[in-house]
Design a protein around this motif. Structure first.
Motif, PDB file in Angstrom:
ATOM      1  N   ALA A 210       0.828  -1.206   0.000  1.00 20.43           N
ATOM      2  CA  ALA A 210       0.000   0.000   0.000  1.00 20.43           C
ATOM      3  C   ALA A 210       0.862   1.255   0.000  1.00 20.43           C
ATOM      4  CB  ALA A 210      -0.928  -0.012   1.208  1.00 20.43           C
ATOM      5  N   VAL A 211       1.958   1.240   0.738  1.00 23.86           N
ATOM      6  CA  VAL A 211       2.866   2.391   0.753  1.00 23.86           C
ATOM      7  C   VAL A 211       3.528   2.549  -0.613  1.00 23.86           C
ATOM      8  CG1 VAL A 211       5.005   3.282   1.748  1.00 23.86           C
ATOM      9  CG2 VAL A 211       3.247   2.354   3.241  1.00 23.86           C
ATOM     10  N   ASP A 212       3.910   1.454  -1.242  1.00 22.65           N
ATOM     11  CA  ASP A 212       4.498   1.530  -2.582  1.00 22.65           C
ATOM     12  C   ASP A 212       3.507   2.114  -3.587  1.00 22.65           C
ATOM     13  OD1 ASP A 212       6.884   0.499  -1.703  1.00 22.65           O
ATOM     14  OD2 ASP A 212       6.407  -1.572  -2.304  1.00 22.65           O
ATOM     15  N   THR A 213       2.259   1.682  -3.492  1.00 23.56           N
ATOM     16  CA  THR A 213       1.226   2.206  -4.387  1.00 23.56           C
ATOM     17  C   THR A 213       0.982   3.684  -4.127  1.00 23.56           C
ATOM     18  OG1 THR A 213       0.189   0.035  -4.432  1.00 23.56           O
ATOM     19  CG2 THR A 213      -1.146   1.884  -5.161  1.00 23.56           C
ATOM     20  N   LEU A 214       0.956   4.070  -2.860  1.00 25.46           N
ATOM     21  CA  LEU A 214       0.772   5.474  -2.512  1.00 25.46           C
ATOM     22  C   LEU A 214       1.926   6.320  -3.047  1.00 25.46           C
ATOM     23  CD1 LEU A 214      -0.831   7.632  -0.932  1.00 25.46           C
ATOM     24  CD2 LEU A 214       0.596   7.067   1.038  1.00 25.46           C
ATOM     25  N   GLU A 215       3.132   5.798  -2.963  1.00 23.57           N
ATOM     26  CA  GLU A 215       4.298   6.510  -3.485  1.00 23.57           C
ATOM     27  C   GLU A 215       4.163   6.743  -4.985  1.00 23.57           C
ATOM     28  OE1 GLU A 215       9.141   5.970  -3.807  1.00 23.57           O
ATOM     29  OE2 GLU A 215       7.959   4.461  -2.782  1.00 23.57           O
ATOM     30  N   ILE A 216       3.760   5.725  -5.705  1.00 25.31           N
ATOM     31  CA  ILE A 216       3.590   5.854  -7.156  1.00 25.31           C
ATOM     32  C   ILE A 216       2.493   6.862  -7.486  1.00 25.31           C
ATOM     33  CG2 ILE A 216       2.839   4.616  -9.227  1.00 25.31           C
ATOM     34  CD1 ILE A 216       4.285   2.150  -8.040  1.00 25.31           C
ATOM     35  N   MET A 217       1.398   6.832  -6.728  1.00 31.23           N
ATOM     36  CA  MET A 217       0.295   7.757  -6.990  1.00 31.23           C
ATOM     37  C   MET A 217       0.706   9.204  -6.712  1.00 31.23           C
ATOM     38  SD  MET A 217      -2.949   5.547  -5.573  1.00 31.23           S
ATOM     39  CE  MET A 217      -3.938   6.995  -5.426  1.00 31.23           C
ATOM     40  N   VAL A 218       1.424   9.439  -5.623  1.00 24.84           N
ATOM     41  CA  VAL A 218       1.849  10.796  -5.292  1.00 24.84           C
ATOM     42  C   VAL A 218       2.821  11.320  -6.349  1.00 24.84           C
ATOM     43  CG1 VAL A 218       3.158  12.161  -3.618  1.00 24.84           C
ATOM     44  CG2 VAL A 218       1.414  10.582  -2.824  1.00 24.84           C
TER      45      VAL A 218
ATOM     46  N   GLY B  68       4.549  20.939  -8.470  1.00 23.70           N
ATOM     47  CA  GLY B  68       4.627  19.559  -8.954  1.00 23.70           C
ATOM     48  C   GLY B  68       5.947  18.916  -8.588  1.00 23.70           C
ATOM     49  N   GLY B  69       7.040  19.671  -8.712  1.00 24.88           N
ATOM     50  CA  GLY B  69       8.345  19.159  -8.297  1.00 24.88           C
ATOM     51  C   GLY B  69       8.400  18.892  -6.802  1.00 24.88           C
ATOM     52  N   GLY B  70       7.772  19.757  -6.014  1.00 29.76           N
ATOM     53  CA  GLY B  70       7.722  19.545  -4.571  1.00 29.76           C
ATOM     54  C   GLY B  70       6.937  18.305  -4.193  1.00 29.76           C
ATOM     55  N   ILE B  71       5.842  18.066  -4.887  1.00 31.20           N
ATOM     56  CA  ILE B  71       5.036  16.872  -4.613  1.00 31.20           C
ATOM     57  C   ILE B  71       5.813  15.615  -4.988  1.00 31.20           C
ATOM     58  CG2 ILE B  71       2.940  15.639  -5.310  1.00 31.20           C
ATOM     59  CD1 ILE B  71       1.560  18.367  -5.471  1.00 31.20           C
ATOM     60  N   ILE B  72       6.554  15.682  -6.076  1.00 29.37           N
ATOM     61  CA  ILE B  72       7.381  14.528  -6.463  1.00 29.37           C
ATOM     62  C   ILE B  72       8.422  14.243  -5.384  1.00 29.37           C
ATOM     63  CG2 ILE B  72       9.141  13.750  -8.103  1.00 29.37           C
ATOM     64  CD1 ILE B  72       7.512  15.124 -10.304  1.00 29.37           C
ATOM     65  N   LEU B  73       9.045  15.296  -4.850  1.00 33.93           N
ATOM     66  CA  LEU B  73      10.028  15.100  -3.781  1.00 33.93           C
ATOM     67  C   LEU B  73       9.390  14.503  -2.528  1.00 33.93           C
ATOM     68  CD1 LEU B  73      12.267  18.283  -4.032  1.00 33.93           C
ATOM     69  CD2 LEU B  73      12.867  15.921  -4.579  1.00 33.93           C
ATOM     70  N   ILE B  74       8.179  14.928  -2.212  1.00 32.31           N
ATOM     71  CA  ILE B  74       7.468  14.339  -1.076  1.00 32.31           C
ATOM     72  C   ILE B  74       7.225  12.858  -1.325  1.00 32.31           C
ATOM     73  CG2 ILE B  74       5.218  14.289   0.101  1.00 32.31           C
ATOM     74  CD1 ILE B  74       5.216  17.345  -0.105  1.00 32.31           C
ATOM     75  N   GLY B  75       6.821  12.534  -2.553  1.00 32.18           N
ATOM     76  CA  GLY B  75       6.581  11.130  -2.885  1.00 32.18           C
ATOM     77  C   GLY B  75       7.836  10.283  -2.813  1.00 32.18           C
ATOM     78  N   LEU B  76       8.968  10.878  -3.158  1.00 29.52           N
ATOM     79  CA  LEU B  76      10.220  10.124  -3.149  1.00 29.52           C
ATOM     80  C   LEU B  76      10.857  10.027  -1.760  1.00 29.52           C
ATOM     81  CD1 LEU B  76      11.903  11.437  -6.410  1.00 29.52           C
ATOM     82  CD2 LEU B  76      10.956   9.170  -6.014  1.00 29.52           C
ATOM     83  N   GLN B  77      10.694  11.066  -0.935  1.00 24.99           N
ATOM     84  CA  GLN B  77      11.406  11.118   0.331  1.00 24.99           C
ATOM     85  C   GLN B  77      10.546  10.758   1.538  1.00 24.99           C
ATOM     86  OE1 GLN B  77      14.719  11.761   0.634  1.00 24.99           O
ATOM     87  NE2 GLN B  77      14.807  11.792  -1.592  1.00 24.99           N
ATOM     88  N   LEU B  78       9.328  11.284   1.615  1.00 23.50           N
ATOM     89  CA  LEU B  78       8.542  11.130   2.838  1.00 23.50           C
ATOM     90  C   LEU B  78       7.616   9.922   2.842  1.00 23.50           C
ATOM     91  CD1 LEU B  78       7.605  14.835   3.630  1.00 23.50           C
ATOM     92  CD2 LEU B  78       9.418  13.444   4.601  1.00 23.50           C
ATOM     93  N   VAL B  79       7.035   9.600   1.717  1.00 22.85           N
ATOM     94  CA  VAL B  79       6.087   8.482   1.683  1.00 22.85           C
ATOM     95  C   VAL B  79       6.774   7.148   2.019  1.00 22.85           C
ATOM     96  CG1 VAL B  79       4.489   7.199   0.215  1.00 22.85           C
ATOM     97  CG2 VAL B  79       4.487   9.675   0.156  1.00 22.85           C
ATOM     98  N   PRO B  80       7.995   6.872   1.546  1.00 27.18           N
ATOM     99  CA  PRO B  80       8.632   5.608   1.938  1.00 27.18           C
ATOM    100  C   PRO B  80       8.891   5.496   3.445  1.00 27.18           C
ATOM    101  CG  PRO B  80       9.706   6.456  -0.002  1.00 27.18           C
ATOM    102  CD  PRO B  80       8.764   7.523   0.480  1.00 27.18           C
ATOM    103  N   LEU B  81       8.948   6.615   4.146  1.00 26.67           N
ATOM    104  CA  LEU B  81       9.140   6.566   5.592  1.00 26.67           C
ATOM    105  C   LEU B  81       7.930   5.990   6.317  1.00 26.67           C
ATOM    106  CD1 LEU B  81      10.923   9.982   6.214  1.00 26.67           C
ATOM    107  CD2 LEU B  81      11.951   7.707   6.071  1.00 26.67           C
ATOM    108  N   LEU B  82       6.775   5.996   5.662  1.00 24.61           N
ATOM    109  CA  LEU B  82       5.580   5.408   6.264  1.00 24.61           C
ATOM    110  C   LEU B  82       5.742   3.896   6.474  1.00 24.61           C
ATOM    111  CD1 LEU B  82       2.754   7.229   4.282  1.00 24.61           C
ATOM    112  CD2 LEU B  82       3.446   7.633   6.642  1.00 24.61           C
ATOM    113  N   ALA B  83       6.510   3.259   5.619  1.00 28.00           N
ATOM    114  CA  ALA B  83       6.715   1.818   5.750  1.00 28.00           C
ATOM    115  C   ALA B  83       7.505   1.471   7.009  1.00 28.00           C
ATOM    116  CB  ALA B  83       7.422   1.272   4.518  1.00 28.00           C
ATOM    117  N   ASP B  84       8.289   2.406   7.497  1.00 24.33           N
ATOM    118  CA  ASP B  84       9.104   2.148   8.685  1.00 24.33           C
ATOM    119  C   ASP B  84       8.338   2.387   9.987  1.00 24.33           C
ATOM    120  OD1 ASP B  84      11.190   1.566   7.006  1.00 24.33           O
ATOM    121  OD2 ASP B  84      12.019   3.596   7.078  1.00 24.33           O
TER     122      ASP B  84
END
Length: 70
Positions: A7-15, A52-68
């Motif tokens: 689910a976190v991986d899917t959320l990352e791709i969507m963001v 849009g660039g900021g949202i991409i950075l959030i998707g790359l940096q912050l969303v994967p932290l949810l898995a931890d």
């Protein structure tokens, strides 16, 4: 636990996809503003492109932290 990781991986791709779409829309508005010499469209385009660039950075940096978290 595997479901949560997927689910976190899917959320990352969507963001990232939403950020890329907003960035593409912003670049189109920016080019349209330059074509018609419209400062309002240029301003809106650069704002959309940067957000849009900021949202991409959030998707790359912050969303994967949810898995931890769990």
């Amino acid at each position: 636990m595997e479901f949560f990781v997927e689910a976190v991986d899917t959320l990352e791709i969507m963001v990232i996809a939403i950020g890329a779409g907003l960035g593409a829309w912003g670049s189109i508005n920016l080019l349209e503003g330059y074509g018609s010499d419209n400062p309002g469209a240029k301003s809106q385009g650069i704002k959309q492109l940067m957000s849009g660039g900021g949202i991409i950075l959030i998707g790359l940096q912050l969303v994967p932290l949810l898995a931890d978290l769990f």
